[in-house]
Design a protein around this motif. Structure first.
Motif, PDB file in Angstrom:
ATOM      1  N   GLU A 176       0.797  -1.158  -0.094  1.00  0.00           N
ATOM      2  CA  GLU A 176       0.057   0.038  -0.084  1.00  0.00           C
ATOM      3  C   GLU A 176       0.859   1.312  -0.185  1.00  0.00           C
ATOM      4  OE1 GLU A 176      -2.272  -0.749   3.457  1.00  0.00           O
ATOM      5  OE2 GLU A 176      -3.851  -1.858   2.404  1.00  0.00           O
ATOM      6  N   GLU A 177       1.811   1.166   0.722  1.00  0.00           N
ATOM      7  CA  GLU A 177       2.699   2.464   0.982  1.00  0.00           C
ATOM      8  C   GLU A 177       3.816   2.830  -0.301  1.00  0.00           C
ATOM      9  OE1 GLU A 177       5.703   4.336   4.177  1.00  0.00           O
ATOM     10  OE2 GLU A 177       4.590   2.960   4.545  1.00  0.00           O
ATOM     11  N   TYR A 178       4.310   1.351  -0.783  1.00  0.00           N
ATOM     12  CA  TYR A 178       5.389   1.428  -1.645  1.00  0.00           C
ATOM     13  C   TYR A 178       5.221   1.305  -3.159  1.00  0.00           C
ATOM     14  CZ  TYR A 178       8.067   2.044   2.463  1.00  0.00           C
ATOM     15  OH  TYR A 178       8.614   2.863   3.848  1.00  0.00           O
ATOM     16  N   GLY A 179       4.263   0.494  -3.297  1.00  0.00           N
ATOM     17  CA  GLY A 179       3.770   0.254  -4.594  1.00  0.00           C
ATOM     18  C   GLY A 179       3.853  -1.495  -4.977  1.00  0.00           C
ATOM     19  N   ASP A 180       3.760  -1.709  -6.197  1.00  0.00           N
ATOM     20  CA  ASP A 180       3.819  -2.988  -6.765  1.00  0.00           C
ATOM     21  C   ASP A 180       4.953  -3.849  -6.487  1.00  0.00           C
ATOM     22  OD1 ASP A 180       1.236  -2.529  -7.526  1.00  0.00           O
ATOM     23  OD2 ASP A 180       1.491  -2.177  -9.668  1.00  0.00           O
ATOM     24  N   ILE A 181       6.100  -3.167  -6.658  1.00  0.00           N
ATOM     25  CA  ILE A 181       7.300  -3.791  -6.374  1.00  0.00           C
ATOM     26  C   ILE A 181       7.974  -3.167  -5.221  1.00  0.00           C
ATOM     27  CG2 ILE A 181       9.657  -4.621  -7.366  1.00  0.00           C
ATOM     28  CD1 ILE A 181       8.290  -4.560 -10.071  1.00  0.00           C
ATOM     29  N   VAL A 182       8.301  -3.766  -4.296  1.00  0.00           N
ATOM     30  CA  VAL A 182       8.994  -3.392  -3.042  1.00  0.00           C
ATOM     31  C   VAL A 182      10.260  -4.193  -2.637  1.00  0.00           C
ATOM     32  CG1 VAL A 182       8.606  -2.790  -0.531  1.00  0.00           C
ATOM     33  CG2 VAL A 182       6.588  -2.897  -1.888  1.00  0.00           C
ATOM     34  N   CYS A 183      11.313  -3.337  -2.326  1.00  0.00           N
ATOM     35  CA  CYS A 183      12.504  -3.994  -1.741  1.00  0.00           C
ATOM     36  C   CYS A 183      12.626  -3.837  -0.180  1.00  0.00           C
ATOM     37  CB  CYS A 183      13.827  -3.168  -2.232  1.00  0.00           C
ATOM     38  SG  CYS A 183      15.211  -3.840  -1.593  1.00  0.00           S
ATOM     39  N   ILE A 184      12.404  -5.208   0.356  1.00  0.00           N
ATOM     40  CA  ILE A 184      12.461  -5.405   1.802  1.00  0.00           C
ATOM     41  C   ILE A 184      13.892  -5.900   1.989  1.00  0.00           C
ATOM     42  CG2 ILE A 184      11.334  -6.542   3.798  1.00  0.00           C
ATOM     43  CD1 ILE A 184       8.974  -6.581   1.817  1.00  0.00           C
ATOM     44  N   LEU A 212       9.309  -7.758  -2.754  1.00  0.00           N
ATOM     45  CA  LEU A 212       7.829  -8.403  -2.786  1.00  0.00           C
ATOM     46  C   LEU A 212       7.526  -7.632  -4.010  1.00  0.00           C
ATOM     47  CD1 LEU A 212       5.454  -9.010  -1.435  1.00  0.00           C
ATOM     48  CD2 LEU A 212       5.475  -6.570  -0.254  1.00  0.00           C
ATOM     49  N   VAL A 213       6.951  -8.544  -4.956  1.00  0.00           N
ATOM     50  CA  VAL A 213       6.242  -8.440  -6.196  1.00  0.00           C
ATOM     51  C   VAL A 213       4.632  -8.659  -6.158  1.00  0.00           C
ATOM     52  CG1 VAL A 213       5.809  -9.031  -8.541  1.00  0.00           C
ATOM     53  CG2 VAL A 213       8.196  -9.303  -7.396  1.00  0.00           C
ATOM     54  N   VAL A 214       3.869  -7.635  -6.162  1.00  0.00           N
ATOM     55  CA  VAL A 214       2.383  -7.600  -5.757  1.00  0.00           C
ATOM     56  C   VAL A 214       1.642  -7.868  -7.102  1.00  0.00           C
ATOM     57  CG1 VAL A 214       0.893  -6.183  -4.524  1.00  0.00           C
ATOM     58  CG2 VAL A 214       2.930  -6.184  -3.664  1.00  0.00           C
ATOM     59  N   HIS A 215       1.760  -7.124  -7.973  1.00  0.00           N
ATOM     60  CA  HIS A 215       0.942  -7.012  -9.088  1.00  0.00           C
ATOM     61  C   HIS A 215       0.708  -8.220  -9.872  1.00  0.00           C
ATOM     62  CE1 HIS A 215      -1.347  -5.765 -12.961  1.00  0.00           C
ATOM     63  NE2 HIS A 215      -1.841  -4.749 -12.173  1.00  0.00           N
ATOM     64  N   PRO A 216      -0.681  -8.801 -10.245  1.00  0.00           N
ATOM     65  CA  PRO A 216      -0.382 -10.303 -11.080  1.00  0.00           C
ATOM     66  C   PRO A 216       0.354 -10.179 -12.341  1.00  0.00           C
ATOM     67  CG  PRO A 216      -2.655  -9.840 -10.109  1.00  0.00           C
ATOM     68  CD  PRO A 216      -1.918  -8.598  -9.992  1.00  0.00           C
ATOM     69  N   ARG A 217       0.200  -9.090 -13.100  1.00  0.00           N
ATOM     70  CA  ARG A 217       1.281  -8.860 -14.112  1.00  0.00           C
ATOM     71  C   ARG A 217       2.704  -9.165 -13.912  1.00  0.00           C
ATOM     72  NH1 ARG A 217       0.641  -3.562 -14.950  1.00  0.00           N
ATOM     73  NH2 ARG A 217       2.458  -3.426 -13.885  1.00  0.00           N
ATOM     74  N   ASP A 218       3.134  -8.544 -13.008  1.00  0.00           N
ATOM     75  CA  ASP A 218       4.576  -8.693 -12.592  1.00  0.00           C
ATOM     76  C   ASP A 218       5.020 -10.115 -12.199  1.00  0.00           C
ATOM     77  OD1 ASP A 218       4.643  -5.875 -13.231  1.00  0.00           O
ATOM     78  OD2 ASP A 218       4.407  -5.456 -11.199  1.00  0.00           O
ATOM     79  N   ILE A 219       3.903 -10.708 -11.308  1.00  0.00           N
ATOM     80  CA  ILE A 219       4.229 -12.033 -10.795  1.00  0.00           C
ATOM     81  C   ILE A 219       4.290 -13.022 -11.869  1.00  0.00           C
ATOM     82  CG2 ILE A 219       3.195 -13.855  -9.594  1.00  0.00           C
ATOM     83  CD1 ILE A 219       1.896 -11.633  -7.672  1.00  0.00           C
ATOM     84  N   GLU A 220       3.485 -12.941 -13.070  1.00  0.00           N
ATOM     85  CA  GLU A 220       3.629 -13.576 -14.210  1.00  0.00           C
ATOM     86  C   GLU A 220       4.815 -13.461 -14.809  1.00  0.00           C
ATOM     87  OE1 GLU A 220       1.010 -14.680 -18.154  1.00  0.00           O
ATOM     88  OE2 GLU A 220       0.523 -12.774 -17.198  1.00  0.00           O
ATOM     89  N   THR A 221       5.299 -12.236 -15.170  1.00  0.00           N
ATOM     90  CA  THR A 221       6.672 -11.872 -15.733  1.00  0.00           C
ATOM     91  C   THR A 221       7.617 -12.676 -15.007  1.00  0.00           C
ATOM     92  OG1 THR A 221       5.903  -9.898 -16.292  1.00  0.00           O
ATOM     93  CG2 THR A 221       8.289  -9.876 -16.333  1.00  0.00           C
ATOM     94  N   VAL A 222       7.915 -12.712 -13.554  1.00  0.00           N
ATOM     95  CA  VAL A 222       8.921 -13.151 -12.816  1.00  0.00           C
ATOM     96  C   VAL A 222       8.773 -14.626 -12.829  1.00  0.00           C
ATOM     97  CG1 VAL A 222       9.614 -13.736 -10.701  1.00  0.00           C
ATOM     98  CG2 VAL A 222       9.164 -11.526 -11.361  1.00  0.00           C
TER      99      VAL A 222
END
Length: 96
Positions: free
Chosen positions: A44-52, A61-71
């Motif tokens: 919620e705070e940092y967006g669809d891809i977050v570095c933790i 952390l990859v959140v968006h389904p499109r990005d998850i499919e890409t990975v």
């Protein structure tokens, strides 16, 4: 002789945004307390891809389904699982 023409420096993308975390531990304490809530707040705070940072290891952390499919599907060969993360997985599993 000075020239007036300037070119913009090439900007390379850095790491995605994410929580700063604590010295040495990163966000390990927050993840161990409430991993799902922590990941939700990060998205919620940092967006669809977050570095933790968990200890000294950057985890993405990859959140968006499109990005998850890409990975996981489209470019799976470009991403590797690091074996040293297995120790962090055990720490996170204990928090559940």
């Amino acid at each position: 002789m000075a020239t007036t023409a300037t070119t913009a420096p090439k900007v390379l993308p850095g790491r995605p945004p994410g929580p700063k975390g604590r010295f040495l531990l990163g966000s390990l304490i927050e993840v161990s307390r409430d991993w799902l809530g922590f990941y939700k707040r990060c998205a919620e705070e940092y967006g669809d891809i977050v570095c933790i940072h968990l200890a000294h290891v950057p985890v993405y952390l990859v959140v968006h389904p499109r990005d998850i499919e890409t990975v996981l599907v489209t470019n799976a060969g470009n991403f590797t699982e690091v074996r040293r993360l297995s120790a962090l997985a055990r720490v996170s599993a204990r928090a559940c």
